[in-house]
Design a protein around this motif. Structure first.
Motif, PDB file in Angstrom:
ATOM      1  N   ASP A  23       0.806  -1.217   0.000  1.00  9.35           N
ATOM      2  CA  ASP A  23       0.000   0.000   0.000  1.00  9.35           C
ATOM      3  C   ASP A  23       0.841   1.271   0.000  1.00  9.35           C
ATOM      4  O   ASP A  23       0.305   2.379   0.065  1.00  9.35           O
ATOM      5  N   GLY A  24       2.170   1.100  -0.050  1.00 12.27           N
ATOM      6  CA  GLY A  24       3.057   2.257  -0.073  1.00 12.27           C
ATOM      7  C   GLY A  24       3.485   2.733   1.297  1.00 12.27           C
ATOM      8  O   GLY A  24       4.179   3.743   1.404  1.00 12.27           O
ATOM      9  N   HIS A  25       3.114   2.007   2.367  1.00  4.90           N
ATOM     10  CA  HIS A  25       3.521   2.460   3.698  1.00  4.90           C
ATOM     11  C   HIS A  25       4.998   2.177   3.927  1.00  4.90           C
ATOM     12  O   HIS A  25       5.580   1.254   3.346  1.00  4.90           O
ATOM     13  N   VAL A  26       5.593   2.991   4.789  1.00  6.65           N
ATOM     14  CA  VAL A  26       6.985   2.831   5.171  1.00  6.65           C
ATOM     15  C   VAL A  26       7.060   3.010   6.674  1.00  6.65           C
ATOM     16  O   VAL A  26       6.328   3.827   7.248  1.00  6.65           O
ATOM     17  N   ALA A  27       7.946   2.223   7.346  1.00 10.58           N
ATOM     18  CA  ALA A  27       7.923   2.141   8.800  1.00 10.58           C
ATOM     19  C   ALA A  27       6.469   1.846   9.192  1.00 10.58           C
ATOM     20  O   ALA A  27       5.853   0.942   8.627  1.00 10.58           O
ATOM     21  N   SER A  28       5.884   2.607  10.143  1.00  8.48           N
ATOM     22  CA  SER A  28       4.449   2.448  10.415  1.00  8.48           C
ATOM     23  C   SER A  28       3.707   3.731  10.059  1.00  8.48           C
ATOM     24  O   SER A  28       2.810   4.187  10.764  1.00  8.48           O
ATOM     25  N   LEU A  29       4.087   4.310   8.924  1.00  8.86           N
ATOM     26  CA  LEU A  29       3.436   5.491   8.366  1.00  8.86           C
ATOM     27  C   LEU A  29       2.546   5.012   7.217  1.00  8.86           C
ATOM     28  O   LEU A  29       3.038   4.648   6.147  1.00  8.86           O
ATOM     29  N   PHE A  30       1.242   5.002   7.455  1.00 12.10           N
ATOM     30  CA  PHE A  30       0.300   4.398   6.519  1.00 12.10           C
ATOM     31  C   PHE A  30      -0.440   5.442   5.691  1.00 12.10           C
ATOM     32  O   PHE A  30      -0.631   6.584   6.135  1.00 12.10           O
ATOM     33  N   PRO A  31      -0.859   5.078   4.479  1.00 14.45           N
ATOM     34  CA  PRO A  31      -1.583   6.011   3.617  1.00 14.45           C
ATOM     35  C   PRO A  31      -2.834   6.563   4.286  1.00 14.45           C
ATOM     36  O   PRO A  31      -3.524   5.862   5.039  1.00 14.45           O
ATOM     37  N   GLY A  32      -3.093   7.841   4.014  1.00 16.65           N
ATOM     38  CA  GLY A  32      -4.309   8.461   4.491  1.00 16.65           C
ATOM     39  C   GLY A  32      -4.311   8.857   5.945  1.00 16.65           C
ATOM     40  O   GLY A  32      -5.337   9.323   6.455  1.00 16.65           O
TER      41      GLY A  32
END
Length: 249
Positions: free
Chosen positions: A155-164
């Motif tokens: 979904d394109g997340h990196v570390a625990s930084l999620f979309p939206g």
């Protein structure tokens, strides 16, 4: 921050892990030669563990004095200390005692055994980072990061930084609590993008055709709301180290 992003493809996961290990050993050894110690930021996930296992098995590993390597994590699952979901535990299992790390230099994020809330664990990690920065006589609330290894979610997340999620745009904090994660477990602790981007060299380590869309979005510089990973850039170098099935055919 360097705007250039270089993509390097590998035929399979084993080749990717071996290349990441070889490159990392070169970076860590050079940093130690320059100033006596070195600092790496680790990630979790299957490829993160595979890269660490390859590093621990490498015949070049003794070129690094592991007792003078500082280890941090970009994010962590806020679960019990002994949970197999913990990135810190997965890393320890991957190296299987092969690296003579100094426990005082290994900075795991807090668990539910240590803190009542993810917010408390995040605050503790901020203090730990600030103390390390003070010891290095550095401003900004964090020590020097020579290298950061990152995964990339489908979904394109990196570390625990999620979309939206609004925390993708947070410039005020260095470490945050995350709740209701779309990927279990729901509670996590994560570095913010500005802190991740303080690393001199950042390498995405990505494998699998299911990541192809996310890799394409990062390479295209997609908006952060949809692809947080697109906001990652090291101060000196940013690499997308991927398997070939992550790229268009």
């Amino acid at each position: 921050m360097s705007g250039h992003l270089e993509t390097i493809a590998h035929p399979d996961k084993a080749a990717l892990a071996a290349d990441v290990a070889d490159r990392a050993l070169t970076v860590l050894a050079a940093a130690q030669e320059e100033r006596g110690e070195t600092t790496v930021v680790l990630t979790g996930g299957t490829m993160g563990a595979a890269a660490l296992a390859a590093l621990a098995a490498s015949p070049r590993r003794d070129g690094v004095d592991w007792s003078r390597v500082n280890v941090w994590w970009s994010d962590e699952r806020f679960v019990a200390e002994d949970s197999p979901e913990r990135n810190c535990r997965q890393a320890a299992d991957a190296v299987a005692g092969a690296l003579s790390l100094n426990p005082d230099r290994v900075h795991c994020m807090g668990s539910t055994d240590d803190f009542a809330t993810a917010e408390d664990a995040a605050e503790d990690y901020r203090h730990e980072l600030a103390a390390a920065a003070d010891a290095e006589h550095r401003a900004g609330g964090h020590p020097r990061f020579d290298l950061a290894l990152l995964g990339l979610g489908p979904d394109g997340h990196v570390a625990s930084l999620f979309p939206g999620r609004p925390h993708v745009h947070d410039d005020d904090a260095t470490v945050l609590a995350v709740h209701d994660s779309p990927k279990p477990p729901p509670d996590r602790v994560t570095m913010t993008l500005p802190l991740i981007n303080a690393a001199e060299q950042i390498w995405f380590v990505v494998a699998g055709a299911d990541k192809a869309g996310a890799v394409a979005a990062v390479r295209a510089g997609a908006p952060l709301d949809g692809t947080p990973g697109a906001g990652v850039r090291g101060t000196e170098e940013t690499l997308l180290l991927v398997t070939e099935d992550c790229l268009p055919r």
